[in-house]
Design a protein around this motif. Sequence first.
Motif, mmCIF file in Angstrom:
data_model
loop_
_atom_site.group_PDB
_atom_site.id
_atom_site.type_symbol
_atom_site.label_atom_id
_atom_site.label_comp_id
_atom_site.label_asym_id
_atom_site.label_seq_id
_atom_site.Cartn_x
_atom_site.Cartn_y
_atom_site.Cartn_z
ATOM 1 N N LEU A 1 -2.823 -8.778 8.415
ATOM 2 C CA LEU A 1 -3.243 -7.501 9.005
ATOM 3 C C LEU A 1 -3.533 -6.486 7.902
ATOM 4 O O LEU A 1 -4.546 -5.762 7.946
ATOM 5 C CB LEU A 1 -2.143 -6.978 9.933
ATOM 6 N N ASN A 2 -2.669 -6.423 6.918
ATOM 7 C CA ASN A 2 -2.868 -5.516 5.784
ATOM 8 C C ASN A 2 -4.160 -5.865 5.054
ATOM 9 O O ASN A 2 -4.971 -4.987 4.725
ATOM 10 C CB ASN A 2 -1.663 -5.622 4.840
ATOM 11 N N ALA A 3 -4.374 -7.156 4.815
ATOM 12 C CA ALA A 3 -5.585 -7.590 4.118
ATOM 13 C C ALA A 3 -6.839 -7.204 4.898
ATOM 14 O O ALA A 3 -7.829 -6.726 4.322
ATOM 15 C CB ALA A 3 -5.536 -9.102 3.899
ATOM 16 N N GLU B 1 -8.625 -13.204 -3.168
ATOM 17 C CA GLU B 1 -10.082 -13.117 -3.116
ATOM 18 C C GLU B 1 -10.528 -11.672 -2.886
ATOM 19 O O GLU B 1 -11.492 -11.190 -3.501
ATOM 20 C CB GLU B 1 -10.620 -14.021 -2.005
ATOM 21 N N ILE B 2 -9.821 -10.966 -2.019
ATOM 22 C CA ILE B 2 -10.118 -9.548 -1.796
ATOM 23 C C ILE B 2 -9.915 -8.760 -3.085
ATOM 24 O O ILE B 2 -10.731 -7.908 -3.451
ATOM 25 C CB ILE B 2 -9.239 -8.988 -0.663
ATOM 26 N N VAL C 1 -6.474 -3.684 -5.726
ATOM 27 C CA VAL C 1 -5.608 -4.620 -5.001
ATOM 28 C C VAL C 1 -4.979 -5.555 -6.022
ATOM 29 O O VAL C 1 -5.661 -6.072 -6.914
ATOM 30 C CB VAL C 1 -6.397 -5.442 -3.961
ATOM 31 N N VAL C 2 -3.676 -5.779 -5.900
ATOM 32 C CA VAL C 2 -2.997 -6.724 -6.792
ATOM 33 C C VAL C 2 -1.934 -7.481 -6.006
ATOM 34 O O VAL C 2 -1.215 -6.916 -5.186
ATOM 35 C CB VAL C 2 -2.368 -6.016 -8.013
ATOM 36 N N PHE C 3 -1.905 -8.788 -6.257
ATOM 37 C CA PHE C 3 -0.848 -9.640 -5.710
ATOM 38 C C PHE C 3 0.021 -10.057 -6.898
ATOM 39 O O PHE C 3 -0.407 -10.838 -7.751
ATOM 40 C CB PHE C 3 -1.438 -10.874 -5.029
ATOM 41 N N VAL C 4 1.229 -9.487 -6.982
ATOM 42 C CA VAL C 4 2.075 -9.776 -8.138
ATOM 43 C C VAL C 4 2.697 -11.160 -7.975
ATOM 44 O O VAL C 4 3.044 -11.582 -6.872
ATOM 45 C CB VAL C 4 3.177 -8.714 -8.332
ATOM 46 N N ALA C 5 2.817 -11.870 -9.088
ATOM 47 C CA ALA C 5 3.343 -13.228 -9.064
ATOM 48 C C ALA C 5 4.863 -13.226 -9.205
ATOM 49 O O ALA C 5 5.447 -12.381 -9.885
ATOM 50 C CB ALA C 5 2.718 -14.051 -10.190
ATOM 51 N N ASN C 6 5.463 -14.200 -8.535
ATOM 52 C CA ASN C 6 6.910 -14.463 -8.641
ATOM 53 C C ASN C 6 7.747 -13.238 -8.280
ATOM 54 O O ASN C 6 8.676 -12.861 -8.996
ATOM 55 C CB ASN C 6 7.285 -14.951 -10.051
ATOM 56 N N TYR C 7 7.424 -12.640 -7.139
ATOM 57 C CA TYR C 7 8.214 -11.516 -6.634
ATOM 58 C C TYR C 7 9.665 -11.959 -6.450
ATOM 59 O O TYR C 7 9.957 -12.946 -5.785
ATOM 60 C CB TYR C 7 7.638 -11.022 -5.309
#
Length: 806
Positions: A547-549, A594-595, A611-617
């Motif tokens: 939904l956020n994406a 991808e976004i 937009v950032v997806f942090v790794a290993n949260y």
Amino acid sequence: MKNNIIDNLILTAKNEYCKELEELSPAELHECLGRAMMGEITEKWAKAKKNHANSRRAYYFSAEFLMGRMMYNNLYAMGVLDQVKKLLADKGIDINVFEEIDDAALGNGGLGRLAACFLDSAATQDVPLDGYGIRYKYGLFKQSIEDGFQVERADDWQSFGDPWCIRRNEDTVIVKFADQVVKAVPYDMAVIGYGTDNINTLRLWEAEALNDFDFLQFNDSHYDAAVQDKNDAENITKVLYPNDNQYEGKVLRLKQQYFFCSASLQDIIKRYKAKYGNDYSNFANHCAIQLNDTHPVISIPELIRLLELDGLSFDAAFDIAQKTFAYTNHTVMSEALEKWDINLLTDVIPDVVEIIKNIDARLVADLTAKGLNVPVECECACAKADAKKEKEPVKTKLDGMRIIDGNLVHMARLAVYASSYTNGVAWIHTEILKDDVLKDWYAIYPERFQNKTNGVTQRRWLGLCNPQLSELISDKIGTKWVRNLDELSKLNDKIDEDLVKQFNAIKLEKKQELADYIAKHDGVQLDPNFIFDIQVKRLHEYKRQLLNAFSIMAIYFRLKEGKLPNFTPTAFIFGAKAAPGYARAKAIIKYINEIAKLVNNDPDVNDKLRVVFVANYNVSYAEKIMPAADISEQISTAGTEASGTGNMKFMINGAVTLGTFDGANVEIVQQAGEENNYIFGARVEEINELKNNYDPKAIYEANPEIKKVIDTLIDGRFTDGGNKTGEGSFAELRQSILEGASWHQPDHYFILRDLPDYIDAKLKANTDYKDRIAFGTKCLKNTANSGTFSSDRTILQYAKELWKLM
């Protein structure tokens, strides 16, 4: 104390490594300082154990304990963090070097972190509570992002050493399965209370073989066979939540659960018998055991089995077990309530299955005595049935309550029936349990149901991770809030423009710290002057990262079309791990990345949108994220999130909640005011009405913006790694929304229903942020009214109302 620690540190460095402090590697320094600290608390720990042995006590059984990095937390709890930091600096050592030491990922998310917070709070509040769990070799997994995909690697956290756990060979016990006998070896971790001499214990079990090496097999060149027993035993505690898509994975999960439960109960019984001998009449008065979700519920029949081995009758053993155990439910989703195939249970732990059958028979007798063994359709004597129906089994009210239902053993039903209390973890969650998920049980045993809204420890989640805000708070109201978070309410009368400006300056500083960390670890540059809109939690469809994406894509399109001329620049930050076997969740991670690639490389928008997806949260990443957030995303479908604890951590650190009326969000809004947060979406009542009359495809067809956003999954704009557009994992995501997939109904979590309202709420917060004083006031109001969400409050409620320790 600080001088003793430093003296011991220097001595340990010389004895163990023949080095000066400044010559130690980070791992060596971590090991030496950890040992020095443990040496300092030895006497207090021993004294606390003796005190606990002489009073009623409680035990917390949990498959997860997400403790996080222990070094800073223990220094903080011991009151020497600043002093040790300075003394190390005098030696030319930056205390931040310990950030190179990995967290022990012995948990998957909120369930495990809640357990850790509870242990911290119990130690601080002098509650005699010890934890029992598993010392996983590799924990969950270490996540990296490669070409947008989640990649899992083994998390060998012990490679850095573990000065915090002490192996206790003398307390080793034996655990037996149908096809295997293993040793359970305990490792004790001290849980240090803040502002008190009390120290509690977390005992974690490792599985080892009785004989780990067969010399004769090896000598005959059968090298694999020579270590087969060792490998089979160690596999039990190798990895948190092994993939259970196959039969072998299910067996391993069951063995994990039974292993730590049986070992823990044997340990408790041993401790009890040392004081009371074989007279078990005082057992339920001696201790209370809290079952954290259904994972440890196998403890109930196992305790009965162990007591029967010591000569008790089934009825006497059942009575003791029921008085001893209490059960915490963490989910309202039926698919998440554990059920075991009885044939699998019989293959692994046949003796326990016989106990479960006896418990089920007792349940039938009890409920029959209460008049419940009657037809569901009609309870009157004049009920008539046609000939066909007379030949069919008559359905009774018992059918939906049997512990053994067909071939399945329902662990939640077992827990509710054979324990003293069942509690939910937020007000709305408990109401849903009573009104829906466990309504039949509540109707019979209303006195057993309680609510215990979750909490978080302010010492780690404010004092340790946000020293700047902590100092500001202490300057205004004193330091009592560290042990009594209700003190934060005193801030309400002190909020003015000057205080808000000081708060905003601290928030900007924490955002810069996070931006620097993300740049270093994830290679994405963020401007701290952007709004930091953050969603970090376990990746699951009901938490609605998708939904956020989708909302970000809608905003992106509006920006491209010039429809948002006054948009406040925003960084959308995600962090989450998807279970390795959860394909749809992993597809959502790829879609978000991808976004990010599209947005961050588009010069038309990247000065307004990142937009950032942090790794290993993990816990340590969270300690940097929580203080930096302006907006906390808590957007689960109403009625699906039991409570949440991330929402509380954000709130304490002064973020507004953008969320649904779900879980603890309800109580956050009650405490801080809906005017200081952003609530959207269908509420539980509407969701229940929609379930039988919901057409997401009609919404899709009627709303061009939604259609355009959803179609980004198949229009070729993004790649999911497949060879053909429209046939891969993204297409499957789209199908699950519009047509349904696997067990899903179409748009099972009502994303399309809530998307327009969600975008409006997000843009309202975006506009409000421009008035920095007004928005900062909302944030401070959240901090000032977060006192009820301390795990200190929660654990004291457990201690008084469930465990009867006070």
